[in-house]
Design an enzyme around this catalytic site. Structure first.
Site, PDB file in Angstrom:
ATOM      1  N   GLN A   1      47.166  97.848  12.858  1.00  0.00           N
ATOM      2  CA  GLN A   1      47.242  97.007  14.053  1.00  0.00           C
ATOM      3  C   GLN A   1      48.464  97.359  14.920  1.00  0.00           C
ATOM      4  O   GLN A   1      49.408  97.995  14.445  1.00  0.00           O
ATOM      5  CB  GLN A   1      47.359  95.544  13.651  1.00  0.00           C
ATOM      6  CG  GLN A   1      46.117  94.936  13.024  1.00  0.00           C
ATOM      7  CD  GLN A   1      46.352  93.479  12.703  1.00  0.00           C
ATOM      8  OE1 GLN A   1      46.372  93.102  11.547  1.00  0.00           O
ATOM      9  NE2 GLN A   1      46.539  92.639  13.712  1.00  0.00           N
ATOM     10  N   HIS A   2      48.415  96.897  16.144  1.00  0.00           N
ATOM     11  CA  HIS A   2      49.560  96.778  17.067  1.00  0.00           C
ATOM     12  C   HIS A   2      50.093  98.065  17.704  1.00  0.00           C
ATOM     13  O   HIS A   2      50.801  97.994  18.709  1.00  0.00           O
ATOM     14  CB  HIS A   2      50.781  96.113  16.388  1.00  0.00           C
ATOM     15  CG  HIS A   2      50.505  94.849  15.663  1.00  0.00           C
ATOM     16  ND1 HIS A   2      50.063  93.721  16.295  1.00  0.00           N
ATOM     17  CD2 HIS A   2      50.616  94.529  14.341  1.00  0.00           C
ATOM     18  CE1 HIS A   2      49.911  92.744  15.394  1.00  0.00           C
ATOM     19  NE2 HIS A   2      50.244  93.216  14.208  1.00  0.00           N
TER      20      HIS A   2
ATOM     21  N   ASP B   1      43.063  96.765  10.817  1.00  0.00           N
ATOM     22  CA  ASP B   1      42.811  96.972   9.384  1.00  0.00           C
ATOM     23  C   ASP B   1      42.702  95.673   8.596  1.00  0.00           C
ATOM     24  O   ASP B   1      41.870  95.553   7.685  1.00  0.00           O
ATOM     25  CB  ASP B   1      43.830  97.932   8.753  1.00  0.00           C
ATOM     26  CG  ASP B   1      45.287  97.546   8.961  1.00  0.00           C
ATOM     27  OD1 ASP B   1      45.569  96.494   9.559  1.00  0.00           O
ATOM     28  OD2 ASP B   1      46.154  98.317   8.498  1.00  0.00           O
TER      29      ASP B   1
HETATM   30  O1  LIG Z   1      51.259  94.670  11.425  1.00  0.00           O
HETATM   31  C1  LIG Z   1      50.396  94.439  10.587  1.00  0.00           C
HETATM   32  C2  LIG Z   1      49.625  93.168  10.632  1.00  0.00           C
HETATM   33  O2  LIG Z   1      50.017  92.306  11.661  1.00  0.00           O
HETATM   34  C3  LIG Z   1      50.120  95.450   9.529  1.00  0.00           C
HETATM   35  O3  LIG Z   1      49.357  94.913   8.474  1.00  0.00           O
HETATM   36  C4  LIG Z   1      49.483  96.698  10.122  1.00  0.00           C
HETATM   37  O4  LIG Z   1      48.149  96.424  10.450  1.00  0.00           O
HETATM   38  C5  LIG Z   1      49.662  97.917   9.227  1.00  0.00           C
HETATM   39  O5  LIG Z   1      48.860  97.925   8.108  1.00  0.00           O
HETATM   40  P1  LIG Z   1      48.909  98.954   6.863  1.00  0.00           P
HETATM   41  O6  LIG Z   1      49.092 100.318   7.364  1.00  0.00           O
HETATM   42  O7  LIG Z   1      49.959  98.460   5.930  1.00  0.00           O
HETATM   43  O8  LIG Z   1      47.557  98.783   6.234  1.00  0.00           O
END
Ligand SMILES: O=C(CO)[C@@H](O)[C@H](O)COP(=O)(O)O
Ligand SMILES: Nc1ncnc2c1ncn2[C@@H]1O[C@H](COP(=O)(O)OP(=O)(O)O)[C@@H](O)[C@H]1O
Length: 492
Positions: free
Chosen positions: A81-82, A237
């Site tokens: 995300q983000h 994700d």
């Molecule tokens: O910033 C967040 C949720 O807000 C994280 O959960 C990212 O989505 C990254 O995920 P991973 O790479 O750890 O799966």
């Protein structure tokens, strides 16, 4: 065993450390092929990755799946995300993407919260008080630090949007991932003109937000998949993992990966003014209250490496507390923090130090869990314990997922500090499975979460609850309060 007959679908998890691809038989949920390729993340205060590398990793991971790739009917992409992806007029990245765990935008975050009405207004209007993880804070950082990059930008994307667009040629996103930008308002379920204007981001630079179940398009010719393969919306994700578990309201999830996350799905729009709980949309029509830590498996593995021990070589005893906030921290909100260890004695051994790292990482997540479940409550914030119990009255197990869930030390730490029953699904790649369920849902005209439930993805090892380790929790709570000044850190 029956020979898989398909139709076959592809689920993609483009996460921080790697791209994982599963080819799944949409009838049975059987995984028939898989591939994985790594990503590079810059170390240091900022965390960046090259979006072109995500695309190469996706192609490599698909290649590893062999000939079955040529027989797939649909694909969907779940992505970290983000992340802020900025593209030029030719669709090429203007610069590397700024990732979710890059805390350099903490000062811009503080200003944005203040300038646009304060935490309560953000929570009520947008659904979340943004953390420095949110895309809007990164865009504000880029405007201040690299105006030339902003001037060259003709399109702004999230990681999953970028990959989906490379597959289809269409600029699309979904409400789940859009809800982590800080410019998509959960109240109106649209891009928020006031925020966009404030940060000087023209709305035409953004992708179209697809409706639930809408197709993103079809695969363009000359890609490693059959031309015309259906492409589903994709999502962030965590939203994909919720789909992959076929999650229902009241079922809490704890995910141990590069990030640590705790979340549940909800029928009620979250709005937490404390900022601990992000009020994300889910990949369907509901909500995904979620809290996220920046320091999870990588931080604990780093402590093991410093001690020169294997990640399972933990030992009990001692009175150590560690906050392994190596990257700064988001939950609690301590972006300028560094790791902190307290309680060393002459007889402390390395296994105890490592266990303290696990304890600190899990404590940060569990502290936020009650608030997450409170946001899931029907009456605007009161956790309805009855919803979290099954028919026999037993507490609903905490579903433990992510790479860390494979580890015994992680499982035991969560059991001991949560005091809850824990279930570890046998299916390991729940983000990619959730994306595959989205692809199957589009192909077969079914709800994606219902597809995952049909595949029975949440089934797995069940651990009964053990008594909660109150002394350790109390020690961590008082150490966190006592170390407040140190952990707030000095703004760099
Ligand atoms: O910033 C967040 C949720 O807000 C994280 O959960 C990212 O989505 C990254 O995920 P991973 O790479 O750890 O799966
Ligand atoms: N057998 C294992 N035991 C404990 N941890 C593991 C094991 N295998 C992988 N991991 C952890 O899983 C992490 C990756 O988790 P994953 O969920 O795949 O990450 P991401 O968040 O990037 O998707 C690694 O950082 C590693 O510490």
């Amino acid at each position: 065993m029956a020979v898989p007959e398909g139709p076959f679908v592809v689920g993609v998890d483009s996460s921080t450390q790697s791209t994982k691809v599963l080819i799944v038989d949409s009838t049975t949920g059987e995984i028939v092929a898989r591939g994985q390729a790594p990503h590079t993340v810059t170390p240091g205060p900022g965390h960046e990755s090259d979006p072109e590398q995500w695309w190469t990793a996706l192609r490599d991971a698909l290649d590893q799946c062999g000939d079955l790739v040529h027989r797939v009917s649909a694909i969907s992409v779940g992505g970290q995300q983000h992340g802020l992806v900025t593209l030029d007029a030719d669709g090429r990245p203007v610069r590397p993407a700024l990732l979710w765990n890059d805390v350099r935008s903490a000062p811009q975050r503080d200003r944005l919260v203040e300038e646009l009405g304060g935490p309560r207004e953000w929570a009520e209007r947008m659904g979340s008080v943004p953390a420095p993880a949110f895309t809007v804070t990164k865009w504000a950082w880029l405007r201040e630090h690299e105006p030339e990059s902003v001037a060259a930008t003709r399109a702004v994307r999230l990681p999953h949007d970028y990959l989906t667009e490379r597959l289809t040629g269409e600029a699309t996103t979904d409400r789940g991932d859009a809800s982590g930008t800080g410019w998509w308002a959960s109240r109106s379920q649209t891009y928020d003109e006031r925020v966009l204007e404030h940060v000087g981001l023209p709305p035409e630079l953004l992708p179209r937000v697809l409706g639930h179940g809408e197709a993103a398009g079809t695969v363009r010719p000359q890609l490693p998949l059959p031309a015309g393969t259906l492409v589903a919306t994709g999502t962030g994700d965590n939203m994909a993992a919720a789909v992959g578990l076929g999650l229902r309201p009241g079922q809490p999830v704890l995910s141990l990966g590069t990030s640590g996350t705790v979340y549940s799905v909800s029928d009620h729009r979250p709005a937490d003014p404390s900022g601990t709980v992000s009020g994300f949309a889910d990949a369907g029509t509901g909500w995904l209250p979620l809290a996220c830590t920046l320091n999870c498996t990588l931080a604990v593995d780093r402590v093991a490496a410093l001690l020169n021990v294997h990640r399972e070589e933990v030992s009990t005893g001692g009175e150590l507390t560690m906050f392994p906030f190596l990257d700064g921290e988001r939950t609690p909100n301590l972006p300028y923090a560094a790791g902190l260890l307290h309680g060393l004695r002459h007889d402390t051994d390395s296994g105890q130090v490592l266990q303290a790292a696990y304890d600190g990482a899990v404590f940060a997540l569990l502290r936020a869990l009650d608030q997450v479940l409170g946001e899931d409550g029907a009456e605007g914030g009161t956790y309805d314990a009855a919803r979290s119990a099954d028919r026999s009255g037993a507490e609903t197990p905490l579903l433990l997922i992510g790479g860390g869930a494979k580890g015994t030390a992680w499982r035991q730490t969560v059991l001991r500090l949560s005091g809850r029953p824990v279930q570890v699904p046998r299916a390991e790649e729940l983000v990619a499975l959730g994306a595959a369920a989205q692809a199957a849902g589009l192909l077969l005209g079914e709800d994606a979460a219902a597809v995952a439930r049909r595949w029975d993805t949440a089934a797995g090892m069940a651990y009964p609850a053990v008594p909660r380790d109150e002394p350790t929790l109390e020690r961590l709570t008082s150490a966190l309060a006592g170390a407040d000044t140190l952990l707030r850190g000095a703004r760099p």
